[in-house]
Design a protein around this motif. Structure first.
Motif, PDB file in Angstrom:
ATOM      1  N   LEU A  13      13.458  -5.241   5.893  1.00  0.00           N
ATOM      2  CA  LEU A  13      12.059  -5.202   6.459  1.00  0.00           C
ATOM      3  C   LEU A  13      10.933  -5.856   5.817  1.00  0.00           C
ATOM      4  O   LEU A  13      10.028  -6.459   6.358  1.00  0.00           O
ATOM      5  CB  LEU A  13      11.849  -3.700   6.832  1.00  0.00           C
ATOM      6  CG  LEU A  13      12.650  -2.795   7.633  1.00  0.00           C
ATOM      7  CD1 LEU A  13      12.146  -1.537   7.483  1.00  0.00           C
ATOM      8  CD2 LEU A  13      12.556  -3.245   8.975  1.00  0.00           C
ATOM      9  N   ARG A  14      10.972  -6.014   4.591  1.00  0.00           N
ATOM     10  CA  ARG A  14       9.954  -6.741   3.777  1.00  0.00           C
ATOM     11  C   ARG A  14      10.023  -8.178   4.112  1.00  0.00           C
ATOM     12  O   ARG A  14       9.080  -8.658   4.163  1.00  0.00           O
ATOM     13  CB  ARG A  14      10.218  -6.504   2.263  1.00  0.00           C
ATOM     14  CG  ARG A  14       9.382  -7.460   1.211  1.00  0.00           C
ATOM     15  CD  ARG A  14       9.461  -6.998  -0.081  1.00  0.00           C
ATOM     16  NE  ARG A  14      10.955  -7.224  -0.502  1.00  0.00           N
ATOM     17  CZ  ARG A  14      11.436  -8.648  -0.874  1.00  0.00           C
ATOM     18  NH1 ARG A  14      10.855  -9.811  -0.721  1.00  0.00           N
ATOM     19  NH2 ARG A  14      12.794  -8.696  -1.280  1.00  0.00           N
ATOM     20  N   LYS A  15      11.259  -8.769   4.163  1.00  0.00           N
ATOM     21  CA  LYS A  15      11.556 -10.236   4.117  1.00  0.00           C
ATOM     22  C   LYS A  15      10.995 -10.405   5.715  1.00  0.00           C
ATOM     23  O   LYS A  15      10.379 -11.568   6.105  1.00  0.00           O
ATOM     24  CB  LYS A  15      12.832 -10.474   4.143  1.00  0.00           C
ATOM     25  CG  LYS A  15      13.121 -10.496   2.589  1.00  0.00           C
ATOM     26  CD  LYS A  15      14.747 -10.972   2.281  1.00  0.00           C
ATOM     27  CE  LYS A  15      15.071 -11.041   0.993  1.00  0.00           C
ATOM     28  NZ  LYS A  15      16.470 -11.534   0.890  1.00  0.00           N
ATOM     29  N   LEU A  24       4.622  -6.397  -1.714  1.00  0.00           N
ATOM     30  CA  LEU A  24       4.730  -4.960  -1.284  1.00  0.00           C
ATOM     31  C   LEU A  24       4.398  -3.777  -2.408  1.00  0.00           C
ATOM     32  O   LEU A  24       3.902  -2.774  -2.108  1.00  0.00           O
ATOM     33  CB  LEU A  24       6.156  -4.594  -0.934  1.00  0.00           C
ATOM     34  CG  LEU A  24       6.676  -3.182  -0.530  1.00  0.00           C
ATOM     35  CD1 LEU A  24       5.990  -2.774   0.756  1.00  0.00           C
ATOM     36  CD2 LEU A  24       8.194  -3.378  -0.172  1.00  0.00           C
ATOM     37  N   ALA A  25       4.698  -4.345  -3.576  1.00  0.00           N
ATOM     38  CA  ALA A  25       4.327  -3.351  -4.849  1.00  0.00           C
ATOM     39  C   ALA A  25       2.594  -3.327  -4.962  1.00  0.00           C
ATOM     40  O   ALA A  25       2.364  -2.149  -5.033  1.00  0.00           O
ATOM     41  CB  ALA A  25       4.642  -4.171  -6.007  1.00  0.00           C
ATOM     42  N   ILE A  35       9.884  -1.425  -6.753  1.00  0.00           N
ATOM     43  CA  ILE A  35      10.429  -2.167  -5.599  1.00  0.00           C
ATOM     44  C   ILE A  35      11.789  -2.934  -5.874  1.00  0.00           C
ATOM     45  O   ILE A  35      12.926  -2.603  -5.008  1.00  0.00           O
ATOM     46  CB  ILE A  35       9.564  -3.181  -5.071  1.00  0.00           C
ATOM     47  CG1 ILE A  35       8.176  -2.837  -4.837  1.00  0.00           C
ATOM     48  CG2 ILE A  35       9.948  -3.873  -3.759  1.00  0.00           C
ATOM     49  CD1 ILE A  35       7.991  -1.679  -3.839  1.00  0.00           C
ATOM     50  N   SER A  36      12.142  -3.363  -6.895  1.00  0.00           N
ATOM     51  CA  SER A  36      13.387  -4.203  -7.227  1.00  0.00           C
ATOM     52  C   SER A  36      14.503  -2.999  -7.037  1.00  0.00           C
ATOM     53  O   SER A  36      15.685  -3.124  -6.700  1.00  0.00           O
ATOM     54  CB  SER A  36      13.159  -4.669  -8.506  1.00  0.00           C
ATOM     55  OG  SER A  36      14.517  -5.412  -8.857  1.00  0.00           O
ATOM     56  N   SER A  48       6.441  11.087  -1.995  1.00  0.00           N
ATOM     57  CA  SER A  48       4.691  11.145  -1.552  1.00  0.00           C
ATOM     58  C   SER A  48       4.627   9.643  -1.204  1.00  0.00           C
ATOM     59  O   SER A  48       3.450   9.301  -0.592  1.00  0.00           O
ATOM     60  CB  SER A  48       4.308  11.271  -2.873  1.00  0.00           C
ATOM     61  OG  SER A  48       4.624  10.672  -3.836  1.00  0.00           O
ATOM     62  N   LEU A  49       5.505   8.804  -1.231  1.00  0.00           N
ATOM     63  CA  LEU A  49       5.364   7.276  -1.003  1.00  0.00           C
ATOM     64  C   LEU A  49       6.055   6.979   0.481  1.00  0.00           C
ATOM     65  O   LEU A  49       5.676   5.906   0.832  1.00  0.00           O
ATOM     66  CB  LEU A  49       6.172   6.495  -2.286  1.00  0.00           C
ATOM     67  CG  LEU A  49       5.401   6.587  -3.674  1.00  0.00           C
ATOM     68  CD1 LEU A  49       6.476   5.582  -4.417  1.00  0.00           C
ATOM     69  CD2 LEU A  49       4.136   6.223  -3.591  1.00  0.00           C
ATOM     70  N   LEU A  50       6.710   7.839   1.188  1.00  0.00           N
ATOM     71  CA  LEU A  50       7.459   7.460   2.203  1.00  0.00           C
ATOM     72  C   LEU A  50       6.344   7.158   3.356  1.00  0.00           C
ATOM     73  O   LEU A  50       6.535   6.106   4.231  1.00  0.00           O
ATOM     74  CB  LEU A  50       8.291   8.352   2.588  1.00  0.00           C
ATOM     75  CG  LEU A  50       9.700   8.480   1.803  1.00  0.00           C
ATOM     76  CD1 LEU A  50      10.457   9.964   2.037  1.00  0.00           C
ATOM     77  CD2 LEU A  50      10.336   7.403   1.691  1.00  0.00           C
TER      78      LEU A  50
END
Length: 212
Positions: A13-15, A24-25, A35-36, A48-50
């Protein structure tokens, strides 16, 4: 939860959005290393990040946790498969000719089930020049009103949005066959077959067709 599947989906999805891990970070306010690790399946995003991750990637949280997106069957645009959605929160009207997951005002929307017209939800169709003049004798208060009237034919959809304290009527250009739909704020969606109008007109020799 399969960390490897979740990671592959996040990377895909990022790509898809042409973002680097750094991009993204920064948006997530986490490190590139985080992220990696997610993408390599070493760890998963904290709960909490979702919500933020879902917003950035444009995918529902449950799909991220599942680690996969399941495409719907190919939509051939058949009007016969038309589905209707109406948000009780803001009144949005949404249509689809195929399977789709929708939400509005933080509510998951379910497709409306269309009922045939009845005595309480009646409709009159008159032929006026090159139009169909459609009227409903229905309350139009803020608590109980017709929110829209639509005409679905073989290849198009015409939707008229209505509001409380205005008349529940409209005009549609004549088309071959099709179905009229209207939505009551309290009792849901109703449908009326325009072919039935033609048959009744032929039987009675009238230009006004009313169901009772």
């Amino acid at each position: 939860m399969d960390s490897a599947k979740v990671g592959r989906l996040i990377q895909s999805l990022r790509k898809e959005k042409n973002m680097t891990q750094r991009n993204l970070a920064l948006l997530m306010n986490v490190s590139e290393q985080a992220i990696s690790k997610w993408e390599r399946g070493i760890g998963c995003p904290d709960i909490s990040l979702l919500s933020r991750l879902s917003e950035i990637l444009g995918v529902n949280i449950e799909k991220i946790l599942a680690g996969e997106l399941r495409p719907n069957d190919q939509d051939n645009g058949s009007m016969g498969r038309m589905k209707w959605y109406s948000c009780k929160g803001c009144g949005n009207v949404i249509t689809s000719t195929g399977g789709i997951n929708l939400s509005c005002c933080d509510r998951i929307l379910e497709p409306l089930q269309a009922n045939p017209v009845n005595e309480e939800h009646n409709i009159t169709v008159e032929e006026v020049e090159n139009d169909y003049y459609v009227t409903l004798k229905h309350e139009m208060s803020k608590e109980h009103y017709i929110s829209f009237i639509a005409y679905v034919s073989i290849d198009r959809v015409l939707i008229i949005k209505l509001y409380p304290e205005q008349d529940a009527d409209t005009r549609f250009p004549k088309q071959y066959g099709g179905t009229l739909y209207f939505h009551c704020s309290q009792h849901g969606l109703f449908h009326y077959d325009m072919g039935r109008s033609k048959r009744r007109k032929g039987q009675k020799g009238e230009k006004s067709i009313t169901d009772h």
